[in-house]
Write a protein that holds these residues in place. Structure first.
Motif, PDB file in Angstrom:
ATOM      1  N   PHE A  35       0.856  -1.179   0.000  1.00 30.27           N
ATOM      2  CA  PHE A  35       0.000   0.000   0.000  1.00 30.27           C
ATOM      3  C   PHE A  35       0.892   1.229   0.000  1.00 30.27           C
ATOM      4  O   PHE A  35       1.995   1.212   0.564  1.00 30.27           O
ATOM      5  CB  PHE A  35      -0.865   0.062   1.278  1.00 30.27           C
ATOM      6  N   GLY A  36       0.422   2.308  -0.599  1.00 33.41           N
ATOM      7  CA  GLY A  36       1.082   3.599  -0.534  1.00 33.41           C
ATOM      8  C   GLY A  36       0.023   4.661  -0.273  1.00 33.41           C
ATOM      9  O   GLY A  36      -1.143   4.473  -0.624  1.00 33.41           O
ATOM     10  N   THR A  37       0.415   5.760   0.346  1.00 36.20           N
ATOM     11  CA  THR A  37      -0.546   6.822   0.654  1.00 36.20           C
ATOM     12  C   THR A  37       0.044   8.191   0.354  1.00 36.20           C
ATOM     13  O   THR A  37       1.274   8.351   0.260  1.00 36.20           O
ATOM     14  CB  THR A  37      -0.992   6.800   2.134  1.00 36.20           C
ATOM     15  N   SER A  56       6.612  -2.635  -7.157  1.00 40.77           N
ATOM     16  CA  SER A  56       6.675  -1.825  -8.381  1.00 40.77           C
ATOM     17  C   SER A  56       5.287  -1.472  -8.913  1.00 40.77           C
ATOM     18  O   SER A  56       5.069  -0.347  -9.379  1.00 40.77           O
ATOM     19  CB  SER A  56       7.520  -2.509  -9.454  1.00 40.77           C
ATOM     20  N   GLU A  57       4.328  -2.404  -8.841  1.00 42.54           N
ATOM     21  CA  GLU A  57       2.957  -2.082  -9.262  1.00 42.54           C
ATOM     22  C   GLU A  57       2.346  -1.027  -8.344  1.00 42.54           C
ATOM     23  O   GLU A  57       1.647  -0.118  -8.800  1.00 42.54           O
ATOM     24  CB  GLU A  57       2.082  -3.330  -9.266  1.00 42.54           C
ATOM     25  N   CYS A  58       2.619  -1.152  -7.062  1.00 42.45           N
ATOM     26  CA  CYS A  58       2.110  -0.171  -6.096  1.00 42.45           C
ATOM     27  C   CYS A  58       2.712   1.204  -6.361  1.00 42.45           C
ATOM     28  O   CYS A  58       2.010   2.216  -6.355  1.00 42.45           O
ATOM     29  CB  CYS A  58       2.425  -0.646  -4.666  1.00 42.45           C
ATOM     30  N   GLU A  59       4.021   1.248  -6.621  1.00 35.43           N
ATOM     31  CA  GLU A  59       4.695   2.520  -6.883  1.00 35.43           C
ATOM     32  C   GLU A  59       4.124   3.197  -8.133  1.00 35.43           C
ATOM     33  O   GLU A  59       3.923   4.412  -8.151  1.00 35.43           O
ATOM     34  CB  GLU A  59       6.201   2.293  -7.030  1.00 35.43           C
ATOM     35  N   ALA A  60       3.856   2.401  -9.174  1.00 34.52           N
ATOM     36  CA  ALA A  60       3.277   2.965 -10.398  1.00 34.52           C
ATOM     37  C   ALA A  60       1.878   3.516 -10.128  1.00 34.52           C
ATOM     38  O   ALA A  60       1.519   4.600 -10.620  1.00 34.52           O
ATOM     39  CB  ALA A  60       3.229   1.907 -11.501  1.00 34.52           C
ATOM     40  N   ALA A  61       1.097   2.807  -9.333  1.00 31.22           N
ATOM     41  CA  ALA A  61      -0.261   3.272  -9.010  1.00 31.22           C
ATOM     42  C   ALA A  61      -0.222   4.527  -8.144  1.00 31.22           C
ATOM     43  O   ALA A  61      -1.016   5.451  -8.348  1.00 31.22           O
ATOM     44  CB  ALA A  61      -1.037   2.166  -8.294  1.00 31.22           C
ATOM     45  N   LEU A  62       0.702   4.578  -7.184  1.00 28.36           N
ATOM     46  CA  LEU A  62       0.827   5.763  -6.335  1.00 28.36           C
ATOM     47  C   LEU A  62       1.248   6.959  -7.175  1.00 28.36           C
ATOM     48  O   LEU A  62       0.692   8.056  -7.030  1.00 28.36           O
ATOM     49  CB  LEU A  62       1.813   5.508  -5.192  1.00 28.36           C
TER      50      LEU A  62
END
Length: 159
Positions: A35-37, A56-62
């Protein structure tokens, strides 16, 4: 006007979640999810992305979410919590997000500058993950957790 912007951001995020992007996968219980916020200056608006099965998928979404908030909503990023792993211990629900030990202040005077600073900080986190081989460590932790769930230790036989 700010309430309308917050409502628009919330609606955009809800629509993005409902459309089933990369996080549409079913995340098994007992594994790490990411998760990222981000929080925004001068408002109670914030966003959370996740769960994702890798950083990496989370970073791209964030990155996409904060880009949208800055460029389409005019928000200035106040702080980010880079994508971090959390154990998915809840069957069918989201893992409880513990206190954010890695929340980073984004010190900037404008929305565009805050996006640049946030991206720089996220690149530094990604570099640290690669340098210290965090993904390999987390993969090993997941393998241990999966083995414990699927093949629990057996009691010793008495002789």
């Amino acid at each position: 006007m700010k309430s309308l912007q917050m409502l628009s951001l919330g609606l955009a995020l809800a629509i993005a979640a409902a459309t089933g992007t990369a996080r549409a996968e079913q995340v098994p219980q007992g594994v790490l999810v990411y998760f990222g916020t981000a929080e925004f200056a001068g408002s109670s608006a914030g966003l959370t992305v996740g769960p994702y099965s890798n950083a990496s998928e989370c970073e791209a979404a964030l990155d996409a979410a904060i880009d949208n908030a800055v460029n389409n909503q005019g928000y200035t990023i106040e702080s980010i919590e880079p994508c971090m792993p959390h154990w998915n211990l809840h069957d069918g629900g989201l893992p409880e997000l513990e206190a954010a030990p890695f929340t980073v202040a984004v010190l900037a005077d404008s929305p565009g500058e805050s996006l640049d600073v946030a991206r720089l900080l996220m690149k530094e986190v990604a570099l640290a993950r690669r340098t210290y081989r965090a993904a390999e460590f987390e993969s090993t932790l997941q393998a241990i957790a999966k083995a414990a769930i699927t093949d629990p230790l057996r009691k010793k036989e008495t002789r």
